[in-house]
Enzyme design. Structure first.
Site, PDB file in Angstrom:
ATOM      1  N   SER A  96       0.844  -1.187   0.000  1.00  0.00           N
ATOM      2  CA  SER A  96       0.000   0.000   0.000  1.00  0.00           C
ATOM      3  C   SER A  96       0.891   1.253   0.000  1.00  0.00           C
ATOM      4  O   SER A  96       1.762   1.393  -0.858  1.00  0.00           O
ATOM      5  CB  SER A  96      -0.939  -0.053   1.204  1.00  0.00           C
ATOM      6  OG  SER A  96      -2.030   0.809   1.048  1.00  0.00           O
ATOM      7  N   HIS A 156      -5.947  -6.813  -1.121  1.00  0.00           N
ATOM      8  CA  HIS A 156      -4.909  -5.826  -0.833  1.00  0.00           C
ATOM      9  C   HIS A 156      -3.629  -6.493  -0.314  1.00  0.00           C
ATOM     10  O   HIS A 156      -3.622  -7.115   0.736  1.00  0.00           O
ATOM     11  CB  HIS A 156      -5.452  -4.839   0.206  1.00  0.00           C
ATOM     12  CG  HIS A 156      -4.751  -3.521   0.238  1.00  0.00           C
ATOM     13  ND1 HIS A 156      -4.485  -2.780  -0.885  1.00  0.00           N
ATOM     14  CD2 HIS A 156      -4.263  -2.803   1.278  1.00  0.00           C
ATOM     15  CE1 HIS A 156      -3.880  -1.662  -0.552  1.00  0.00           C
ATOM     16  NE2 HIS A 156      -3.717  -1.652   0.760  1.00  0.00           N
ATOM     17  N   ASP A 201      -8.509  -5.985  -5.360  1.00  0.00           N
ATOM     18  CA  ASP A 201      -8.122  -4.815  -4.567  1.00  0.00           C
ATOM     19  C   ASP A 201      -8.558  -3.523  -5.258  1.00  0.00           C
ATOM     20  O   ASP A 201      -8.137  -3.252  -6.384  1.00  0.00           O
ATOM     21  CB  ASP A 201      -6.601  -4.817  -4.388  1.00  0.00           C
ATOM     22  CG  ASP A 201      -6.109  -3.676  -3.515  1.00  0.00           C
ATOM     23  OD1 ASP A 201      -6.955  -3.023  -2.857  1.00  0.00           O
ATOM     24  OD2 ASP A 201      -4.883  -3.452  -3.489  1.00  0.00           O
TER      25      ASP A 201
END
Length: 512
Positions: free
Chosen positions: A193, A474, A449
């Site tokens: 991320s 994710h 995601d």
């Protein structure tokens, strides 16, 4: 982006302020010349004829330490030219001392223990490649507060920038290599991320220090202001629609019904339908409720793992599937919507009512900033360098119309932090979509995601490799291996392992 830290304040493991703390935990998870669309083929996960151990076979012994870090790397007269204690976790139990590589996690927006406990691919790979493992905490998060309780005052918060964070990591790596006699050991950075974004930036900004980077679910394009502002919530919607189109229709219908009641000012019915602690009484309260509800679906889409997790809160296996079944089996749309978001906000079943303003805090990130001090830090970053002007419209997505324009962002950030955002700065600093001259970066993304389409989905060169994981949520590839992992993520990890081994081998050869 920090919707995924909504429950960080509730779920963090808190450790004492010792300079060295041990924790034994089980971990795992984190092409070619073209974008790799992983196929569902079976294989035995091996690397150089060595079986990659699963997290169930490992017990990494991390030590918690603190590094004396420079507060301001770029101004010698700033705020007393001081230092602060930056926390990091380290284990050398797999390391071929002086020869093995260094695997360095570029910590992102939260407590570093939370990342270490949910990023087991690094330790699994370290056990095979004989690597030293370091997880570094990002400045202004967790316990790495440059000015202690005053860190979020103005002007102290001004030293919270991407540039300062990268410099922290560069200095830490350089000094620890000297301290450990590891000057010739190549460094591979890992991140998921925002942490994945930082890994990309580390390779771009400090190629003399970093040999290669694995950036999982790193939305380096959308957070630099590139792309369609409608894309994110459209992709959240797509996850639920893929399970069953009727699921999207039900959620959309529930929001439309809520909007009708709000227009009629039937606030008592809204309170009853959603089990709110207080009766809403203003459009602001309704806006807050809409944001809270939308955020729950964002969380479920991001964390749509094939097994239950306790990362960013507690989720059942396949939460999108469970949510859709709840929506479609409910007695009415409103109660079904309440029960569905309860998976996120009341997973323990202990709440008797929902407090709109304590469970969700609106901020400069429409996907949520989380709660507690970490939310202050992420809000500030979203007001300065990180651009997330995402919107929902109830047409291309299933959510209520909620805009967040550049003008709204500027107004909010001026009032909250006294700053004016600088649109386009990340693109200028870290190249945006013009990455052709970079090298040795893996961009992995899962099709489940909603952040994926804000990142790199196609390989850009033989050494800028995109790995797309059809069944991945994710940064699933960074997580520990699990018996319920889909074949696509197993294959992705194997490919990542092979590429990293090649980078390490080439770097060792150059340094010999």
């Amino acid at each position: 982006m920090a919707a995924h830290w909504l429950f960080l304040g509730f779920m963090l493991l808190i450790f004492g302020g010792k300079t060295e703390t041990r924790l034994s935990v089980c971990f795992s998870c984190f092409l070619t010349n073209l974008s790799v669309r992983i196929s569902n083929c079976s294989f035995k996960e091996k690397l150089n004829n060595e079986v990659i151990p699963s997290h169930r076979d490992l017990a990494p012994d991390f030590k918690e330490k603190y590094f004396k870090q420079v507060s301001d790397h770029f101004n010698y007269n700033s705020l007393g030219n001081g230092t602060y204690d930056q926390r990091y976790l380290i284990t050398d139990q797999y390391w071929k001392k002086g020869n093995g590589p260094i695997f360095f996690y570029t910590g992102n927006e939260g407590d570093i223990w939370e990342f270490a406990q949910n990023t087991g691919f690094i330790t699994e790979l370290a056990a095979v490649q004989g690597a030293l493992v370091i997880f570094a905490e990002h400045r202004y998060y967790g316990k790495s507060l440059p000015f202690g309780k005053d860190s979020f005052n103005i002007p102290e918060v001004g030293l919270l920038t991407v540039e300062q964070a990268l410099a922290d990591y560069a200095v830490m790596i350089t000094e620890l290599k000297k301290e450990l006699g590891a000057q010739k050991c190549p460094v591979i950075v890992f991140g998921g991320s925002y942490g994945g974004m930082l890994s990309v930036y580390m390779r771009i900004r400090y190629p003399n220090i970093v040999t290669g980077a694995l950036a999982a679910s790193a939305p380096i394009l959308s957070t630099a202001g590139l792309g369609d502002s409608r894309q994110f919530f459209q992709d959240v919607t797509a996850d639920f629609e893929k399970f069953k189109p009727a699921c999207r229709d039900s959620v959309q219908g529930a929001f439309q019904k809520l909007n009708t009641l709000a227009q009629q000012k039937d606030y008592r019915r809204i309170q009853s339908a959603f089990s709110l602690c207080k009766t809403p009484s203003t459009p602001k309260d309704i806006h807050q409720l809409m944001g809270l509800l939308r955020n729950a679906f964002t969380m479920m889409a991001m964390l749509d793992y094939p097994y239950s997790t306790h990362f960013m809160g507690s989720m059942p296996a396949f939460p999108v599937k469970v949510a859709c079944e709840t929506m479609l089996n409910g007695t009415d749309l409103m109660s079904a919507l309440r029960d569905t978001v309860g998976m996120v906000y009341n997973s323990t079943g202990q709440l008797t009512c929902y407090d709109l303003y304590s469970l969700y805090v609106e901020c400069a990130d429409p996907t949520g900033c989380g709660l507690g001090f970490d939310s202050y830090a992420w809000d500030y970053q979203a007001c300065t360098e990180i651009e997330m002007c995402y919107e929902s419209n109830n047409v291309t997505d299933m959510f209520p119309p909620m805009t967040f324009t550049e003008q709204q962002r500027e107004q909010y950030c001026s009032k909250r932090w006294g700053v004016a955002p600088r649109p386009g700065w990340l693109k200028t600093q870290y190249w945006g979509d013009d990455l052709s001259t970079a090298s040795n970066i893996i961009f992995s993304n899962g099709d489940l995601d909603p952040w994926a389409n804000g990142g790199i989905r196609k390989s850009l060169s033989p050494s800028l490799i995109a790995i797309n994981i059809p069944e991945g949520a994710h940064h699933l590839d960074l997580r520990e291996s699990n018996p319920n992992d889909p074949e696509s993520v197993i294959v992705a990890r194997k490919k990542e392992s092979e590429i990293i081994a090649q980078w390490v081998k080439a770097a060792m050869k150059e340094s010999s």
